[in-house]
Design an enzyme around this catalytic site. Structure first.
Site, PDB file in Angstrom:
ATOM      1  N   CYS A 150      -1.927  -7.708  16.060  1.00 27.78           N
ATOM      2  CA  CYS A 150      -1.126  -6.486  16.219  1.00 27.78           C
ATOM      3  C   CYS A 150      -1.903  -5.426  16.972  1.00 27.78           C
ATOM      4  CB  CYS A 150      -0.719  -5.921  14.862  1.00 27.78           C
ATOM      5  SG  CYS A 150      -0.050  -7.132  13.729  1.00 27.78           S
TER       6      CYS A 150
ATOM      7  N   CYS B 282       5.968 -12.477  17.826  1.00 24.96           N
ATOM      8  CA  CYS B 282       6.530 -11.789  16.668  1.00 24.96           C
ATOM      9  C   CYS B 282       7.668 -10.852  17.036  1.00 24.96           C
ATOM     10  CB  CYS B 282       5.448 -11.005  15.938  1.00 24.96           C
ATOM     11  SG  CYS B 282       4.716  -9.725  16.956  1.00 24.96           S
TER      12      CYS B 282
HETATM   13  S1  FES Z   1       3.323  -8.783  13.619  1.00 24.89           S
HETATM   14 FE1  FES Z   1       3.637  -8.423  15.703  1.00 24.89          FE
HETATM   15  S2  FES Z   1       2.417  -6.753  16.163  1.00 24.89           S
HETATM   16 FE2  FES Z   1       2.205  -7.017  14.058  1.00 24.89          FE
END
Ligand code: FES
Ligand SMILES: Cc1ncc(COP(=O)(O)O)c(C=O)c1O
Lengths: 381, 147
Positions: free
Chosen positions: B121, B52
């Site tokens: 996360c 991400c």
């Molecule tokens: S989407 Fe990457 S840490 Fe939350």
């Protein structure tokens, strides 16, 4: 609540709701039925179709009612690909299309079609030269969106229509994000196929149309009864059709005036953001854009965090396309424009609409300034 | 402006935000944000989530085998910010042994839950803390081998 996500969807116009309720309550017959209730429904349907045709400037027989913009895009791509398979196997589109087009192209590729995804320049405008050079005598379809849903950047569809016409290649325009935002007349567009979706212009979700101009080869993807001139089977969602017709009529009526109002509001919003928040960039600002859309990069902060910060202040915005929410991959549109992955992740889309007032934007500038400053104190990059 | 009230039991799925009140509170008002100075720092961890693009930096200051000070900075989603903040409150004042045993589940429990797609996360802060603890070990070893 301040809603600045009109490119995702729009609230129903009260007149649209009224027309739909009347239809649902009174004209609930099946338009294919041979009795008076069916007749009545058929008349309502014909009238709605005629109004859609008149609003955009085509023949009623050229309107194919669909269940969504996504379906309209699917019908255009799959329908033409199937109809012209014997003539060639090459499809040309752009790298910044909505997933309704891009993922359909992926699927067609798996079926053996060859797909060229033409790149865009840093402003998000498709490279016309590259597009022209990609055309071969095997090319059976060109599909290019009118306005991009994430940046609002308009594509040179007139020039592309010219190229397509010279080679007699069917041309599909995904106009889902332009209808209601710009004056919109089909004859000017000169495309064989055009997708529109009611919920982007104050109509209901789940009501859309593919305009198929006379002579455009198309094979249905939904087979069954002979609805929609044999191009899309299924008992019609009449209230949806009526809602689409009404919303379209209202949208084209005040598109110029509303466009001017929104352009002024949007430009002022951008000027104020640029002067209150350091280092931000407006994506596609040098290109021609629809009046309501602003895509902003806030280097150093994450877009999802900005969205939540604004949400807590009662302001609804989003990152690129609504469908990508929950996907960690940042916007393919911004990436194609050369925006770094990290900056793409720090970008949000503000899309204004009918309900947007100056005061809303004053509050938005303030909330964005505060949120971004706060997140920049936390950021590690 | 009116908002539906969220409780720990009702994290507000559906019409409102998918986060608990505690998580939102940590997001709006994160604890221990910042950096420790060179002199204060006994361990530093930098981790990223390549899937991400989120990133986190974490500093610890240790005395008597306890985390005396902890600070973090994060480029990340609300989940990353809130879980990192929560993690620092869990680690602060703990012995190193206790700190090593903190898991993402502990962080999530403190926040009263997290939506499924945001579970990953909570690993960011935990991994950054592990990295900082390891960094401290290495610094100590380096010191010991230096003449
Ligand atoms: S989407 Fe990457 S840490 Fe939350
Ligand atoms: C450019 C574009 N094409 C297609 C679609 C899909 O339309 P619908 O939401 O009606 O399926 C959208 C909507 O998100 C869009 O923005």
């Amino acid at each position: 609540m301040i809603y600045l996500d009109h490119n995702a969807t729009t609230p129903l116009h009260p007149q649209v709701l009224e027309a739909m309720v009347t239809c649902l309550q009174e004209h609930w017959g099946n338009p294919s039925s041979p009795h008076s209730l069916g007749n009545q429904a058929r008349m309502v349907m014909q009238e709605a179709r005629a109004r859609i045709a008149e609003s955009v400037g085509c023949e009623p027989s050229e309107v194919v009612f669909c269940s969504s913009g996504t379906e309209a895009d699917n019908l255009a791509l799959r329908g033409v690909a199937r109809a012209l398979r014997a003539r060639g196997n090459h499809i040309v589109t752009t790298a910044i299309e909505h997933h309704a087009v891009l993922h359909t192209c992926d699927a067609l590729q798996e079926e053996g079609f060859r797909v060229t995804r033409v790149p865009v320049d840093p402003q998000g405008v498709v490279d016309l030269k590259a597009l022209n050079q990609s055309l071969t005598d095997q090319t059976i379809l060109i599909s290019v969106m009118h306005a991009n849903n994430e940046t609002g950047v308009l594509q040179p569809v007139e020039e592309i229509a010219e190229m397509a016409a010279r080679r007699e290649i069917p041309f599909h325009v995904d106009a889902v994000q332009t209808v209601g935002k710009l004056p919109f007349r089909l004859p000017d567009l000169r495309a064989g196929l055009v997708s529109l979706s009611a919920h982007k212009f104050y109509g209901p979700r789940g009501a859309a149309a593919l305009i198929v101009r006379e002579g455009t080869p198309l094979r249905p993807i939904l087979t069954g009864g002979s609805h929609e001139h044999g191009q899309r089977a299924g008992t019609e969602n009449l209230a949806g059709l009526v809602g689409l017709a009404k919303a379209l009529e209202l949208a084209v009526q005040d598109a110029s005036e509303e466009g001017r109002r929104l352009t002024a509001l949007r430009d002022d919003l951008e000027a104020r953001l640029l002067s209150s928040i350091p280092e931000i960039r407006i994506n596609g600002a040098q290109a021609r854009r629809v009046p309501n859309t602003s895509n902003v990069t806030f280097p150093g902060v994450d877009g999802e965090s900005i969205i939540l910060g604004l949400d807590l202040a009662g302001i609804c915005v989003s990152t690129g396309s609504a469908c990508s929410t929950g996907e960690p991959e940042p916007s393919h549109v911004l990436r194609e424009m050369g925006v770094s992955r990290r900056d793409a992740q720090g970008s949000i889309r503000l899309s204004l609409g009918r309900g947007t007032r100056q005061e809303d934007l004053d509050l938005t500038v303030k909330a964005l300034t505060d949120t971004v400053a706060r997140l920049r104190r936390i950021t590690s990059v | 402006m009116e908002r539906e009230t969220r409780t720990e039991e009702n994290p507000g799925h559906g019409p409102t935000l998918p986060y608990t009140k505690t998580l939102l509170e940590h997001f709006v008002n994160p604890r221990n944000v910042g950096e420790l100075s060179e002199e204060e720092t006994d361990g530093f961890g930098l981790v990223g989530d390549p899937s991400c693009g989120d990133q986190m930096k974490l500093w610890i200051s240790v005395s008597d085998e306890r985390i005396e000070k902890i600070a973090f900075k994060s480029f990340g989603c609300p989940g990353a910010i809130a879980t990192s903040s929560a993690l620092t409150t869990l680690a602060e004042g703990r012995t190193l042994e206790e700190a090593r045993r903190i898991t993402d589940d502990d962080v999530i429990e403190l926040l009263g839950g997290i939506p499924g797609h945001k579970r990953h996360c909570s690993l960011l802060g935990v991994r950054a803390l592990q990295a900082a603890l390891e960094d401290r070990e290495q610094r100590l070893q380096q010191k010991a081998t230096q003449p």
